[in-house]
Design an enzyme around this catalytic site. Structure first.
Site, PDB file in Angstrom:
ATOM      1  N   ALA A 254       0.832  -1.199   0.000  1.00  0.00           N
ATOM      2  CA  ALA A 254       0.000   0.000   0.000  1.00  0.00           C
ATOM      3  C   ALA A 254       0.866   1.248   0.000  1.00  0.00           C
ATOM      4  O   ALA A 254       1.911   1.284   0.635  1.00  0.00           O
ATOM      5  CB  ALA A 254      -0.905  -0.021   1.226  1.00  0.00           C
ATOM      6  N   LYS A 255       0.439   2.239  -0.740  1.00  0.00           N
ATOM      7  CA  LYS A 255       1.190   3.496  -0.765  1.00  0.00           C
ATOM      8  C   LYS A 255       0.691   4.454   0.307  1.00  0.00           C
ATOM      9  O   LYS A 255       1.314   5.434   0.609  1.00  0.00           O
ATOM     10  CB  LYS A 255       1.035   4.180  -2.129  1.00  0.00           C
ATOM     11  CG  LYS A 255       1.723   3.414  -3.237  1.00  0.00           C
ATOM     12  CD  LYS A 255       1.738   4.212  -4.516  1.00  0.00           C
ATOM     13  CE  LYS A 255       2.253   3.338  -5.638  1.00  0.00           C
ATOM     14  NZ  LYS A 255       2.332   4.012  -6.912  1.00  0.00           N
ATOM     15  N   ARG A 256      -0.462   4.116   0.855  1.00  0.00           N
ATOM     16  CA  ARG A 256      -1.065   5.038   1.808  1.00  0.00           C
ATOM     17  C   ARG A 256      -0.204   5.231   3.052  1.00  0.00           C
ATOM     18  O   ARG A 256       0.474   4.310   3.500  1.00  0.00           O
ATOM     19  CB  ARG A 256      -2.456   4.540   2.218  1.00  0.00           C
ATOM     20  CG  ARG A 256      -3.549   5.110   1.348  1.00  0.00           C
ATOM     21  CD  ARG A 256      -4.869   4.508   1.702  1.00  0.00           C
ATOM     22  NE  ARG A 256      -4.800   3.061   1.674  1.00  0.00           N
ATOM     23  CZ  ARG A 256      -5.344   2.275   2.584  1.00  0.00           C
ATOM     24  NH1 ARG A 256      -5.992   2.799   3.584  1.00  0.00           N
ATOM     25  NH2 ARG A 256      -5.241   0.964   2.489  1.00  0.00           N
ATOM     26  N   GLY A 258       2.448   6.592   3.423  1.00  0.00           N
ATOM     27  CA  GLY A 258       3.831   6.932   3.094  1.00  0.00           C
ATOM     28  C   GLY A 258       4.881   6.168   3.894  1.00  0.00           C
ATOM     29  O   GLY A 258       6.055   6.484   3.837  1.00  0.00           O
TER      30      GLY A 258
END
Ligand code: GLU
Length: 485
Positions: A254-256, A258
């Site tokens: 997941a990129k959420r 960061g």
């Protein structure tokens, strides 16, 4: 032919590990062969543009050591290197019109309502409408009239409905798709900007890129790109599509949040070299089972044919281990500079020799935030249970510990030299006279001065840092605790 690779990030936010991996592999492929590594900023998607994201790209590449040979700040004769600036040169429109002339592209004037009424298809979880080539049948008079009237338009690729297209990926081999499956994607948007799909082809070709390395989310679009190369009569570059990066549960990372961005990892206490080393192994492995590589060593070893097709797991446990190895090997001055803020936070207001404490933890931590839990007892003796004095192997228990502490207390009271060495000599003498094992004496003293089972150093090293008053205070407290038990 000289190898030319490019890193082509879109300035849409943080530098995610997937992006950094593409950059690293592009860099390594070029440098392994003495080629050039180029930076191109793909900022044509104005809606996704994030303020400050371009600076993050520069900062990251610089910090990681991926020096580009060409880019917006370094002209190599293939500029401009920022897509929005390339738009201004008219290059995309020129090539789109060339395709129109060849019958490989066409103007499309369909409005939102008409597009919304089209059949949709779900591609990679996204619903997209499949264009029905409606505008392909417009006559040249109709097109001219629409253009003269200023009607908004896009330019679409004209893919054949029959036959198939094959393209070659260096890792996945030949991939063939039926042309009927290729939608007539937009090349030029109604705002006059090219889509990524078109710009990447025009740019890679006109910038003489030899190897395109990118995530395999682009694999399914690649036949359309190859169709564009064919339409222009250009030679496609070599394609290297990289495997997916997943989390420990084999889900797409997941990129959420960061937390798996480069800056996020730095904030979590990882060091740049370890991150680079770790990312290099996200899908690539050298011959043999060596795992630690500097960037220089990676350049020497990197053979892209050894990139795997299976998903690469972002294994945090491994990254932590690797980081620990880099911290161990780090020069002390640099380590101290990085550790100092963590030490100060864990020991606020304490007037302790932080360098000495730093030296104790250097070989024991994996990431900098590990420091706090390891050193907090220096600031304040934690509440601890008398059961901690009992240690089977050392043959200590409450009774023996009380005896030892009571006997060493006067020795320490009269001791002036509170260096680790001086204290150690005193204890050795005591151990000798008593005729017991070292641990029998060290264990209770270390317990008393730290209140902890695990410490980053032995009893006398801890006492040296604490100093005489505090050491004596803690030993007396241990005695009181044991007497009351
Ligand atoms: N701008 C694209 C991205 O950031 C680049 C993909 C490519 O390397 O072609 O995903």
């Amino acid at each position: 032919m000289k190898i030319r690779t490019r890193f082509a990030p879109s300035p849409t936010g943080k530098m995610h590990v997937g992006n950094l991996r593409s950059a690293l592999y592009e860099f390594l492929i070029a440098k392994h062969e003495g080629g050039d590594f180029m930076l191109r900023i793909e900022d044509t998607d104005q809606e996704r543009f994030v303020e400050g994201a371009t600076e993050i790209i520069y900062r990251t590449l610089d910090k990681v050591g991926l020096k580009h040979d060409e880019g917006p700040d370094k002209d190599g004769g293939y500029g401009p290197y920022v897509q929005s600036e390339r738009v201004g040169t008219g290059i995309y429109m020129k090539y789109a019109k060339e395709l129109i002339d060849k019958g490989e592209a066409y103007y499309c004037f369909c409005d939102k309502e008409r597009l919304a009424s089209l059949k949709t298809e779900v591609v990679e979880g996204k619903e997209i409408s499949v264009y029905d080539k409606h505008c392909l049948s417009l006559s040249s008079e109709e097109i001219a009239a629409n253009l003269a009237a200023g009607k908004p338009y896009v330019i679409r690729q004209n893919n054949p409905v029959e036959g198939s297209t094959t393209f070659h990926d260096e890792l996945y081999g030949d991939i063939t798709v039926e042309n009927a499956q290729l939608d007539d994607m937009i090349l030029i948007k109604s705002d006059g900007y090219p889509t990524y799909n078109f710009a990447n082809v025009v740019d890679d070709h006109t910038m003489s890129i030899t190897h395109v390395v990118r995530g395999n989310e682009y694999l399914s679009s690649s036949p359309k790109y190859v169709r564009l190369y064919e339409a222009f009569g250009w030679e496609p570059p070599k394609y290297v599509h990289l495997p997916l990066v997943t989390d420990e549960n084999h889900k797409k990372l997941a990129k959420r949040g960061g937390s798996t961005s480069f800056e996020g990892l730095l904030e979590q206490g990882f060091v740049t070299e370890a991150i680079v080393n770790f990312i290099a192994l996200l899908g690539w492995s050298p011959e043999g089972n060596r795992e630690l590589f500097t960037l220089e060593e990676l350049i020497r070893e990197f053979d892209y044919h050894r990139i795997s097709k299976s998903p690469a797991v972002f294994d945090l446990v491994k990254l932590r281990w690797m980081n620990g190895e880099y911290i161990k090997a780090m020069e002390f001055e640099r380590f101290f500079e990085m550790a100092e803020p963590y030490l100060k936070e864990a020991l606020p207001g304490e007037r302790l020799d932080l360098k000495k404490i730093a030296a104790m933890v250097k070989t024991r931590i994996e990431v900098f935030p590990d420091i706090a839990e390891m050193v907090d007892f220096f600031g304040e003796l934690p509440e601890y249970d008398v059961s901690m004095y009992t240690h089977k192997k050392m043959k200590t228990d409450g009774k023996s510990s009380l005896e030892v502490l009571k006997e060493v207390l006067p020795l320490f009271e009269s001791q002036e030299d509170y260096s680790n060495d001086g204290l150690y000599q005193t204890l050795l003498k005591y151990v000798e006279e008593k005729g017991c094992k070292n641990g029998y004496v060290m264990w209770p003293i270390r317990t008393a001065v730290s209140g902890k089972q695990m410490t980053p150093a032995g009893a006398t090293e801890i006492m040296e840092v604490l100093g005489k008053d505090e050491s004596l205070k803690r030993i007396r407290k241990g005695i009181a605790l044991l007497e009351n038990a």
